[in-house]
Design an enzyme around this catalytic site. Structure first.
Site, mmCIF file in Angstrom:
data_model
loop_
_atom_site.group_PDB
_atom_site.id
_atom_site.type_symbol
_atom_site.label_atom_id
_atom_site.label_comp_id
_atom_site.label_asym_id
_atom_site.label_seq_id
_atom_site.Cartn_x
_atom_site.Cartn_y
_atom_site.Cartn_z
ATOM 1 N N HIS A 32 41.041 35.496 45.430
ATOM 2 C CA HIS A 32 41.861 36.737 44.671
ATOM 3 C C HIS A 32 40.838 37.122 43.610
ATOM 4 O O HIS A 32 40.755 36.451 42.525
ATOM 5 C CB HIS A 32 43.214 35.832 44.290
ATOM 6 C CG HIS A 32 44.148 37.107 43.541
ATOM 7 N ND1 HIS A 32 44.416 36.678 42.383
ATOM 8 C CD2 HIS A 32 44.592 37.981 43.987
ATOM 9 C CE1 HIS A 32 45.263 37.596 41.815
ATOM 10 N NE2 HIS A 32 45.417 38.527 43.146
ATOM 11 N N HIS A 74 41.328 45.617 39.390
ATOM 12 C CA HIS A 74 42.812 45.451 39.596
ATOM 13 C C HIS A 74 43.553 46.304 38.863
ATOM 14 O O HIS A 74 44.559 47.094 39.264
ATOM 15 C CB HIS A 74 43.203 44.072 39.123
ATOM 16 C CG HIS A 74 44.596 43.660 39.182
ATOM 17 N ND1 HIS A 74 45.664 44.073 38.206
ATOM 18 C CD2 HIS A 74 45.203 43.267 40.279
ATOM 19 C CE1 HIS A 74 46.556 43.691 38.462
ATOM 20 N NE2 HIS A 74 46.688 43.136 39.705
HETATM 21 O O1 G3P Z 1 46.985 41.311 46.638
HETATM 22 C C1 G3P Z 1 47.811 40.265 46.567
HETATM 23 C C2 G3P Z 1 48.183 40.020 45.344
HETATM 24 O O2 G3P Z 1 46.745 40.117 44.584
HETATM 25 C C3 G3P Z 1 48.869 41.262 44.617
HETATM 26 O O3 G3P Z 1 48.988 40.898 43.396
HETATM 27 O O4 G3P Z 1 48.674 42.239 41.195
HETATM 28 O O5 G3P Z 1 47.006 40.678 41.795
HETATM 29 O O6 G3P Z 1 47.064 42.788 43.005
HETATM 30 P P1 G3P Z 1 47.793 41.489 42.407
HETATM 31 CA CA CA Z 2 45.542 42.403 44.911
#
Ligand code: G3P
Ligand code: CA
Length: 281
Positions: A32, A74
């Protein structure tokens, strides 16, 4: 012979009690924002480290600059992860490249700080594809796509340019935007798509909802705290992938695996890989 069989039984029992026993399908560790616990998120060193740790996929969030370039970030604003201020879409790529995307991390996480993180640059998607080529798998999110900006078309064009769409599941595309996913599905039916879900309450799912998703998506990405075993099993019975976010503790990873999820987004791909390999305390 008898002693050999006894030894074998002991080994089997021991391994069952310490490992995750039911990964009988593909199970993906999705890094992530890269190895974002250990390096500034969405920078080349963060992705490099995730690759080194053995993650199956590099997760990349996409934003678009004022001059239409796709960049990895992000937030809609640059404030949290650079020394700049304001919306990404108000910066040209040249302007964005002047920002320092690493020093914030050193200040915020002194224990993980490294000199080499100072003055890292925000990478474009193309920088990333050029750097890693087909040596990794990509899990890309269309963030805040706006009609008329052609984020999806630009994304697919780049993936074509780097010949990443011919090979199985080398690229997965995810979005909270159903419109964005449906658009991608119209343009290319072979890319696996993940519908991200934000639940504000424990998730339930109907047959009708499942049919709706199956029309365009390969699976669902829910918040791991909002799902239970019934939810996971129902989606898996319909052969949908389930990739919960963002799962950072081994005990949660293990529980989700035993429910049957097919991958997890994690800021700790090192922990994810250990769990996947059965090294669970
Ligand atoms: O993409 C999965 C997760 O990352 C969704 O949340 O806000 O971290 O992009 P975010
Ligand atoms: Ca994401």
């Amino acid at each position: 012979m008898g002693r050999f069989i006894l030894l074998l039984v002991i080994i089997l029992l021991t391994s069952c009690s310490t490992s995750v026993s039911n990964i009988n399908h593909d199970f993906f560790i999705i890094a992530h924002r890269g190895a974002s616990t250990y390096a500034p998120e969405h920078t080349i060193p963060s992705y490099e480290l995730a690759k080194e740790q053995g993650a199956d996929y590099l997760e990349i969030d996409l934003q678009m600059t004022a001059d239409g370039e796709l960049v990895a970030m992000h937030d809609e604003k640059v404030d949290r992860t650079t020394n700049g201020k304001g919306f990404v879409r108000s910066y040209t790529l040249h302007e964005l490249k002047q920002l320092d995307a690493g020093s914030w991390f050193n200040q915020q996480y002194p224990k993980q700080a490294k000199r080499e993180y100072i003055d890292l640059k925000v990478p474009t998607l193309e920088d990333i594809l050029k750097h890693f080529g087909d040596s990794v798998n990509y899990y890309i999110e269309t963030k805040n796509p706006i009609k008329g900006e052609y984020m999806e078309e630009k994304l697919l064009a780049l993936l074509e340019k780097y010949e990443l769409l011919q090979k199985g599941n080398k690229v997965i595309i995810q979005s909270f935007s159903e419109n964005s996913l449906r658009k991608i599905h119209r343009l290319n039916k072979s890319i696996p798509l993940i519908q991200l879900m934000k639940y504000n309450h424990p998730a339930t799912v109907s047959e009708e909802q499942i049919s709706h998703w199956k029309a365009y998506a390969r699976g669902i990405g829910p918040n791991y705290q909002m799902i239970d075993e019934t939810y996971v099993k129902k989606l898996r019975d319909h052969n949908l992938w389930v990739h919960p976010y963002t799962v950072n503790h081994k005990k949660h990873m293990k529980r989700l695996i035993n429910w049957g999820v097919t991958g997890v987004f994690t800021n700790y791909s090192d922990r994810g890989v250990e769990v996947k390999q059965g090294k669970v305390e």
